[in-house]
Design an enzyme around this catalytic site. Structure first.
Site, PDB file in Angstrom:
ATOM      1  CD  GLN A  94      -2.764   9.717  -3.777  1.00  0.00           C
ATOM      2  OE1 GLN A  94      -3.890  10.467  -3.782  1.00  0.00           O
ATOM      3  NE2 GLN A  94      -2.574   9.073  -2.795  1.00  0.00           N
TER       4      GLN A  94
ATOM      5  CG  ASP B 242      -0.706   3.948  -8.742  1.00  0.00           C
ATOM      6  OD1 ASP B 242      -0.434   3.043  -9.477  1.00  0.00           O
ATOM      7  OD2 ASP B 242      -0.637   3.855  -7.330  1.00  0.00           O
TER       8      ASP B 242
ATOM      9  CB  SER C 125      -3.147   1.722  -7.396  1.00  0.00           C
ATOM     10  OG  SER C 125      -1.869   1.882  -6.476  1.00  0.00           O
TER      11      SER C 125
ATOM     12  CE1 TYR D   3       5.759  -1.072  -5.552  1.00  0.00           C
ATOM     13  CE2 TYR D   3       7.383   0.840  -5.321  1.00  0.00           C
ATOM     14  CZ  TYR D   3       6.293   0.130  -6.154  1.00  0.00           C
ATOM     15  OH  TYR D   3       5.711   1.041  -7.152  1.00  0.00           O
TER      16      TYR D   3
ATOM     17  NE  ARG E  28       2.717   2.456  -5.555  1.00  0.00           N
ATOM     18  CZ  ARG E  28       2.711   1.221  -5.135  1.00  0.00           C
ATOM     19  NH1 ARG E  28       2.824   0.841  -4.122  1.00  0.00           N
ATOM     20  NH2 ARG E  28       1.702   0.403  -5.907  1.00  0.00           N
TER      21      ARG E  28
END
Length: 379
Positions: free
Chosen positions: A127, A130, A133, A230, A122
């Site tokens: 991004q 990902d 996500s 997390y 991350r």
């Protein structure tokens, strides 16, 4: 460079690893793209669209993967597929490595370099890669849609000549990407939304979406987040206090959506049978963690369970796959963004930089062995 896009062998997996948009991009990189016949059918992409984008259609796994330098899939290749793949080929997919050491060993022994998209770090440059996500975002949206479908009443408050209909109360447990999207979607549908999470940073995010935050905000709560963003596993004492707060709150809810996952571990139990028993008949629980053991006691993978008190517990599998076309489009873009970093633009060939942080984070197998430190066989 030859790129193979294989069909998924799991009948419950409708997504596909490439779409015409990304096929065109691979072609622009100088790649030859071969797509297995019917690979995109369940995602609404016919073979003709792949051909129009410049791909070749092949019937079998063997024909599709023949001499392929790069193999793209949604899920980890099955044992039956490994023999068709060229030794030394790179395979990029959602590998689901936790608890599947034997499968990783088989991939390693087949001489493949496997990359797990869900292990993407991350960081800013990753991004666009990902997959967790992109897919969780859809899962959160779909959870609300599924909850509304199972709930036998309207979501928004309605003022009619026949009387006022109260707004549904929606409670989201776990405020990651899926949870935030669930909050936003439920709010758009007019529900009264509350949410909880053990990470302090999520409180502001929840409130920014117009929902109310529910949590025991003690000292442990203030430190309950890993460096990677997390949730940490909380102490038994905290879980007891949080459980008591949730128990009183959940009894008043119409729809509860649970999204809590801990990487590499079974999903934490957030909703007990006793809590379910306090809910009103017609209430709905959507368990997005059911594939990892579930957050709700009584949830069954792939089933909608109705309890004795008339509460529905929904355990749909592969929730992003319930929006197969959109999920495939986003996943394919994630894959392309990563693969592009593995290609030498001048020679138009695969040129993996093994010391790159993206490669080191995602590479599971190489040169006949399991190389990722988190998954190497124990001596």
């Amino acid at each position: 460079m030859r790129v193979a896009v294989l069909s998924e062998t799991d009948s419950a997996e409708p997504r596909v690893a490439a779409v015409p948009e990304t096929v065109k991009k691979f072609k622009a990189l100088g790649a030859e793209v071969v797509v297995q016949a019917g690979a995109g059918k369940a995602a609404g992409v016919p073979d003709a669209e792949y051909e129009a984008a410049g791909a070749t259609i092949a019937v079998s796994v063997e024909e599709t993967a023949r001499d392929a330098d790069l193999v793209l899939k949604v899920r980890r290749p099955e044992a039956a597929e490994l023999g068709a793949l060229k030794r030394g080929a790179a395979v990029v997919a959602i590998m689901d490595p936790y608890g599947h050491e034997a499968e990783l060993t088989a991939i390693a022994e087949a001489g493949l370099s496997a990359f797990a998209m869900e292990l993407m770090p991350r960081i800013t440059r990753a991004q666009v890669m990902d997959v967790l996500s992109s897919q969780a975002n859809l899962a959160g949206y779909r959870a609300v849609v599924d909850g509304a479908a199972e709930y036998g009443r309207a979501m928004p408050m309605m003022m009619t000549a026949a009387g006022t209909v109260p707004a549904a109360r929606v409670f989201v447990m776990g405020v990651g990407v899926a949870g935030l999207q669930a909050i936003a979607t439920a709010r758009r549908l007019g529900a009264v939304v509350t949410a909880t999470d053990v990470r302090p940073a999520t409180k502001e995010q929840v409130e920014s979406l117009g929902a109310k935050f529910v949590a025991v905000e003690d000292d442990e709560f203030k430190q309950a987040e890993t460096a990677g963003g997390y949730a940490k596993e909380m102490s038994a004492e905290y879980r007891k206090k949080q459980g008591e707060l949730v128990a009183t709150h959940i009894a008043k809810q119409d729809i509860v959506i649970t999204t809590a996952l801990i990487p590499g571990r079974p999903a934490p139990k957030l909703v007990t049978e006793a809590m379910v028993a306090t809910m009103k008949p017609g209430s709905v629980l959507i368990d997005l963690a059911v594939e990892r053991g579930g957050n709700v006691e009584g949830a069954k993978p792939g089933e909608v369970v109705t309890t004795e008190n008339g509460v529905k517990i929904v355990g749909h599998l592969n929730v992003p796959g319930r929006l197969a076309a959109t999920a495939s489009s986003l996943y394919a873009r994630n894959l392309y963004a990563f693969v592009e970093t593995l290609v030498d633009k001048e020679t138009k060939s695969l040129a993996i930089k093994w010391d790159d942080e993206l490669v080191k984070a995602t590479n599971l197998t190489r040169d006949g062995g399991v190389v990722h430190p988190s998954f190497q066989p124990k001596a």
